[in-house]
Design an enzyme around this catalytic site. Structure first.
Site, short mmCIF file in Angstrom:
data_model
loop_
_atom_site.label_atom_id
_atom_site.label_comp_id
_atom_site.label_asym_id
_atom_site.label_seq_id
_atom_site.Cartn_x
_atom_site.Cartn_y
_atom_site.Cartn_z
N SER A 186 0.79 -1.23 0.00
CA SER A 186 0.00 0.00 0.00
C SER A 186 0.82 1.27 0.00
O SER A 186 0.32 2.33 -0.41
CB SER A 186 -0.94 0.01 1.21
OG SER A 186 -0.20 -0.04 2.42
N HIS A 214 -5.54 -3.77 -1.70
CA HIS A 214 -5.31 -2.79 -2.76
C HIS A 214 -5.25 -3.42 -4.15
O HIS A 214 -5.01 -2.71 -5.12
CB HIS A 214 -4.01 -2.03 -2.49
CG HIS A 214 -4.13 -1.04 -1.37
ND1 HIS A 214 -4.56 0.26 -1.56
CD2 HIS A 214 -3.88 -1.17 -0.04
CE1 HIS A 214 -4.57 0.89 -0.39
NE2 HIS A 214 -4.17 0.06 0.54
N LYS A 244 -12.34 -0.05 -0.13
CA LYS A 244 -11.48 0.65 -1.09
C LYS A 244 -12.16 0.66 -2.46
O LYS A 244 -13.04 1.46 -2.70
CB LYS A 244 -10.09 0.03 -1.10
CG LYS A 244 -9.36 0.26 0.24
CD LYS A 244 -7.97 -0.29 0.25
CE LYS A 244 -7.21 0.13 1.51
NZ LYS A 244 -7.81 -0.34 2.77
#
Length: 397
Positions: A186, A214, A244
């Site tokens: 990340s 991610h 996310k």
């Protein structure tokens, strides 16, 4: 009366953080967390959100959340194992399993919860965990909670991983050995070497665990890093977040049916946390359908990422090893990193400084997160601000 010892400790420690440029002021938004945000009566181009695909502000998700809230209520009312499992939760887990290409999935209140839950439910004292040195804090805490022996290997160094796997296996000390890694790291945006990790795991009989927070919604046509490399059948645990690219809140673990059943029986965050609220579950279901069926969202994300990264490199900024939309401008010194962030803020760009303890000391950076929702005009404004701020601070020519 408050403890004088505590008060003294807090004042001294906070002063030290501020003096060293390590204290992060928390800002409040006055509207949605989209590509442009409002704070203190001003608008800013937003480069600090993990809302990769812009779904956090998508009207279709909002409609699904409202409908579910009206039908089921604002909360689920209990933990999953009592009567907090709604039909929506079962539907979400079926959608997640299909999305990740696994037999089953288990949803949790957060991605952080997933790593606390899954690692400690599978690994315990008498086991060993081979963990990449740059793994996320939630992985580190999950490993600690498991009481297994944690053996760190150098970041993405497959020779080091192989040597430590061999040593752990040949020692005869451990009942189970797990190799655990972020799918996408990340802070730097680089991708784990999953094919090599899978090969080493098969050679030394390791459990494989990938936190794809991610990567999901970003790589592999949206299905994540494991799908990106075609390794669905060779990774035991896939961890993902709903906060996310999916744009909502929550997390999940995907794997075999037996794994899901075990986690529901033995993982403490599942057993002792009130389940996700109906609105968040319904919005997540809608989002997964959009991610799986809207390749143009991923296309816009990657196009914007390439545009921003090219522009920053042309200005003279070092971006490190990123292979994804995560775009770190590497500065180093914590105080200078904070000054760059403050200068960007004054010029209408919200891009937060990332400093210790989120990254090692002396590794400060501005982590930029372009999304599918940004326009080229917004990114041009950001690049202009980076050019002015960088020259004023002597960071670029």
């Amino acid at each position: 009366m408050a403890s004088s010892t505590l008060s003294s400790f807090l004042r001294r420690s906070l002063t030290e953080l501020r003096d060293r440029g390590l204290y992060q002021q928390i800002d409040s938004l006055e509207g949605p967390n989209g590509p442009v945000i409002s704070m203190r009566g001003r608008s800013f181009v937003n480069l600090s959100s993990n809302n990769y695909l812009g779904l956090a502000t998508d009207s279709r998700l909002a409609e699904a959340a409202v409908e579910a809230t009206v039908r089921y209520g604002v909360g689920s009312g209990a933990v999953r194992t009592i009567n907090g499992t709604l039909a929506l939760h079962a539907e979400l887990e079926e959608k997640l399993a299909a999305f990740k290409g696994t037999e089953a999935a288990v949803a949790y209140p957060s991605g952080f919860n997933c790593n606390m839950a899954a690692i400690s439910a599978v690994m315990d004292a008498g086991d060993a965990i081979l963990s990449d040195e740059l793994n996320h804090a939630s992985i580190i805490d999950g490993c600690r909670l498991s009481k297994a022996n944690v053996i760190r290997y150098r970041h993405s160094d497959m020779d080091d991983l192989r040597a430590k796997a061999r040593e752990a296996r040949e020692s005869g000390r451990y009942a189970k050995i797990m190799a655990i890694t972020d799918g996408v790291f990340s802070m730097d945006g680089d991708i784990a070497r999953l094919p090599d990790i899978a090969d080493i795991a098969e050679e030394y009989d390791l459990i494989t665990y990938v936190d794809d927070a991610h990567g999901s919604g970003v790589l592999g046509g949206g299905a994540g890093t494991v799908k990106h490399f075609g390794l669905t059948d060779r990774i035991d645990l896939q961890i993902g977040t709903l906060s996310k690219a999916v744009g909502v809140v929550g997390g999940y673990v995907a794997g075999t049916r037996d794994l899901a059943d075990w986690l529901k029986a033995r993982s403490r965050p599942f057993l002792f946390s009130t389940s996700l609220p109906p609105g968040a579950v319904a919005a997540s279901i809608a989002a997964i359908g959009l991610v799986a069926g809207s390749p143009e969202l991923l296309g816009r994300l990657w196009d914007n990422a390439e545009y921003l990264q090219r522009g920053l490199r042309e200005l003279g900024y070092a971006l490190g090893p990123t292979e994804t939309p995560i775009t770190p401008c590497l500065v180093g010194d914590e105080e200078m990193t904070q000054r760059l962030s403050a200068s960007l803020y004054e010029k209408g760009v919200y891009a937060r400084a990332i400093v210790f303890p989120t990254v090692p000391r002396g590794a400060g950076r501005i982590r930029n997160m372009p999304t599918a929702g940004h326009t080229k005009e917004m990114l041009d404004l950001a690049l202009a601000a980076y050019g002015e701020a960088g020259r004023e601070l002597g960071l670029i020519p």
